[in-house]
Write a protein that holds these residues in place. Structure first.
Motif, PDB file in Angstrom:
ATOM      1  N   VAL A  29      45.751  31.524  38.317  1.00 58.10           N
ATOM      2  CA  VAL A  29      46.103  32.738  38.491  1.00 58.10           C
ATOM      3  C   VAL A  29      45.724  33.327  39.867  1.00 58.10           C
ATOM      4  CG1 VAL A  29      46.416  34.709  36.863  1.00 58.10           C
ATOM      5  CG2 VAL A  29      46.075  32.282  36.254  1.00 58.10           C
ATOM      6  N   GLN A  71      46.726  40.695  36.127  1.00 60.32           N
ATOM      7  CA  GLN A  71      46.110  38.729  36.184  1.00 60.32           C
ATOM      8  C   GLN A  71      44.642  39.318  36.354  1.00 60.32           C
ATOM      9  OE1 GLN A  71      48.117  37.022  39.082  1.00 60.32           O
ATOM     10  NE2 GLN A  71      48.082  38.699  40.572  1.00 60.32           N
ATOM     11  N   ILE A  78      46.747  35.736  32.047  1.00 64.11           N
ATOM     12  CA  ILE A  78      47.400  37.130  32.461  1.00 64.11           C
ATOM     13  C   ILE A  78      47.608  38.159  31.255  1.00 64.11           C
ATOM     14  CG2 ILE A  78      48.717  36.517  34.894  1.00 64.11           C
ATOM     15  CD1 ILE A  78      51.267  36.785  32.765  1.00 64.11           C
TER      16      ILE A  78
END
Length: 123
Positions: A29, A71, A78
């Motif tokens: 992420v 995030q 997220i």
């Protein structure tokens, strides 16, 4: 193998709030572009919000000011905070990811998708 798993859906009354989360594995992420999409009964899929490598965000006009995407690089997740929900927000919500640096709802064509989570808003 990239895997995405949504959670946090449910049923609320109009004006209420929900927070969706997407747990990610096999993908970092914050390294590319991630987003939330939704599909209402009898309608096509639409983009809701996106977030990119440098935390830039884009939103559909229908949710701007009510929804917030974020995030977390530490937990590799997220989230989508949804406030002031309306009946027209009722849909299955999906998180998605792609390895692109350029990020926005207009350009996303993600190869990685979660299974979806149902959000139902009653009037």
């Amino acid at each position: 193998q990239v895997q995405l798993m949504e959670s946090g859906g449910g049923s609320v009354q109009a004006g209420g709030s929900l927070r969706l989360s997407c747990a990610v594995s096999g993908y970092n992420v914050g390294s590319g572009c991630m987003g939330w999409f939704r599909q209402a009964p009898g309608k096509g899929r639409e983009g809701v919000a996106s977030i990119g490598r440098y935390d830039g965000t884009t939103y559909a006009s229908s949710v701007k000011g009510r929804f917030t995407i974020s995030q977390d690089r530490n937990t590799n997740e997220i989230s989508l905070q949804m406030n002031n929900l309306k009946p027209e927000d009722t849909a299955i919500y999906y998180c998605a990811a792609e390895r692109e640096i350029l990020c926005g709802l207009a350009t996303m064509n993600p190869p990685y998708w979660g299974q979806g989570t149902q959000v139902t808003v009653s009037s």
